[in-house]
Design an enzyme around this catalytic site. Structure first.
Site, mmCIF file in Angstrom:
data_model
loop_
_atom_site.group_PDB
_atom_site.id
_atom_site.type_symbol
_atom_site.label_atom_id
_atom_site.label_comp_id
_atom_site.label_asym_id
_atom_site.label_seq_id
_atom_site.Cartn_x
_atom_site.Cartn_y
_atom_site.Cartn_z
ATOM 1 N N HIS A 175 10.720 31.972 75.326
ATOM 2 C CA HIS A 175 11.408 30.809 74.780
ATOM 3 C C HIS A 175 12.878 30.926 75.139
ATOM 4 O O HIS A 175 13.519 31.911 74.776
ATOM 5 C CB HIS A 175 11.204 30.875 73.254
ATOM 6 N N HIS B 227 -16.562 25.429 36.098
ATOM 7 C CA HIS B 227 -16.494 25.748 37.534
ATOM 8 C C HIS B 227 -17.452 26.886 37.868
ATOM 9 O O HIS B 227 -18.200 26.828 38.839
ATOM 10 C CB HIS B 227 -15.064 26.152 37.921
#
Ligand code: HCA
Ligand code: CU
Length: 380
Positions: free
Chosen positions: A74, A294
């Site tokens: 880069h 749940h």
């Protein structure tokens, strides 16, 4: 479908190195690159060789490892940077230059015509020196840049016919998914080139923005492990994977998903941080089910409350039992796991005892187990 063909540009060894507590040794960089390669990322971006002598040596070393992933570096939009990058033998070069008023004034001091000149000059130089290198041009701070400026720059670079990919960067993490989609689709339409998205997470949209980019036709997404990077980082690898998996598991089948826990743990160790409790997939609570309602449903069929199957990532589901919200299905399941065959009325009694005790202080699993064993003895 856009999601079928995307590639990950894994930037832990570039953006990630810009994280406050990241200073990777050569050995650590090799460990990271090798693990990412095993995971299956297509490209690995590394810090510029101009950053330091060690950065240059490490870039050379990792390029020479012969990994499947392409190694990119880069650089700023300068011939000098390009020459140093190409000299390392790297497979690809990612060039970036700021286009927002803030960066034009305080970073490089160039006007838009000067940015265009610099960009086209560097692209021509790189292509001349290295016809085969993978070449990307990106604007920095794309989403605070004036749209007309952005398009002038991208179209001028695209017109050279020299680049493989254009990048857009949400450098300060302010873009909305709708803005990302608009810019990406415009660039796809106008240039027909591959498009890369790089998004920071300052306001919590890094994963959503990466997904919006792909939906709009982007071909590449930048990630880092755990999302490390400048400030609070960029799109996390695990977050992107979770996002795409929940759209369609097939989109991420090409990656070795069971390596994610190792990748996250490795970076946490190297950067001296904890994996956040709420981290995608690998956070300590990512697969803990608590409320009785749940737990009951998950015990019957985990897909009731799980969009991600922990087995696919080599992590385990847990049902929390020793708390005031517990339910008797969870307690019965625990008894079965312990090999205890207790009648339902006993299970219900134990459940009530847990609720009573845990109303003042949560109970550990060991304490829950003791209670179950004690009742089993009485029943037996
Ligand atoms: C940087 C800025 C950058 C570049 C992104 C890119 C950003 O640290 O150099 O080249 O795509 O966020 O804009 O990371
Ligand atoms: Cu960045």
């Amino acid at each position: 479908m856009p999601f079928d063909q995307f590639s990950i540009i894994e930037s832990t060894l570039r953006e990630g190195e810009q994280f406050s507590t990241a200073t990777f040794t050569t050995a650590q960089k090799i460990e990271i690159a090798a693990k990412l390669d095993e995971f299956g990322v297509e490209m690995i971006e590394m810090t510029s060789p101009l950053a330091s002598p060690q950065s240059e040596a490490d870039l050379r070393a990792i390029t020479r490892l012969g990994l499947k992933a392409r190694i990119l570096t880069h650089i700023r939009c300068k011939r000098e940077d390009a020459a140093r990058a190409l000299d390392t033998g790297v497979h690809g070069v990612d060039v970036v230059i700021g286009t927002s008023p803030q960066l034009m004034q305080h970073s490089h001091g160039k006007s838009i015509p000067q940015v265009i000149d610099a960009a086209c000059d560097v692209m021509a130089y790189i292509r001349e020196q290295a016809p085969e290198v993978i070449l990307r041009f990106s604007t920095e701070d794309s989403f605070r840049s004036r749209e007309a400026d952005l398009l002038r720059v991208y179209l001028a670079v695209a017109d050279t016919g020299l680049v493989n990919r254009l990048g857009v960067a949400d450098t300060v993490g302010v873009a909305l998914p709708s803005q990302v989609a608009a810019l990406v689709s415009q660039l796809v339409r106008l240039t027909g080139l591959d498009i890369e998205f790089h998004g920071h997470n300052d306001s919590g949209c890094a994963v959503a923005n990466a997904c919006a980019a792909l939906e709009a036709g982007a071909t590449h997404v930048d990630t880092t492990i755990l999302g490390i990077g400048e400030r609070n980082g960029i799109t996390p690898l695990g977050g992107l994977i979770a996002r795409l998996y929940t759209l369609n598991r097939a989109y991420v089948r090409k990656y070795q998903l069971t390596l994610l826990p190792e990748l996250d743990a490795m970076i946490a160790r190297m950067c001296h941080i904890e994996i956040p409790f709420n981290n995608y997939i690998t956070g300590s609570s990512a697969f803990i089910h608590k409320a009785g309602i749940h737990a009951k449903a998950v015990l019957a069929d985990p897909s009731t409350y799980e969009a991600l199957n922990p087995d696919d990532f080599g992590v385990v589901r847990e049902i929390a039992i020793g708390h005031r919200l517990t339910g008797w299905n969870a307690v019965r399941s625990r008894a079965h796991t312990l090999g205890l065959d207790l009648p339902d009325d006993v299970i219900r009694r134990v459940t009530q005892l847990i609720k009573d005790r845990a109303d003042t202080q949560p109970m550990s699993l060991v304490e829950v187990d003791h209670l179950l064993y004690a009742h089993a003895e009485r029943v037996g």
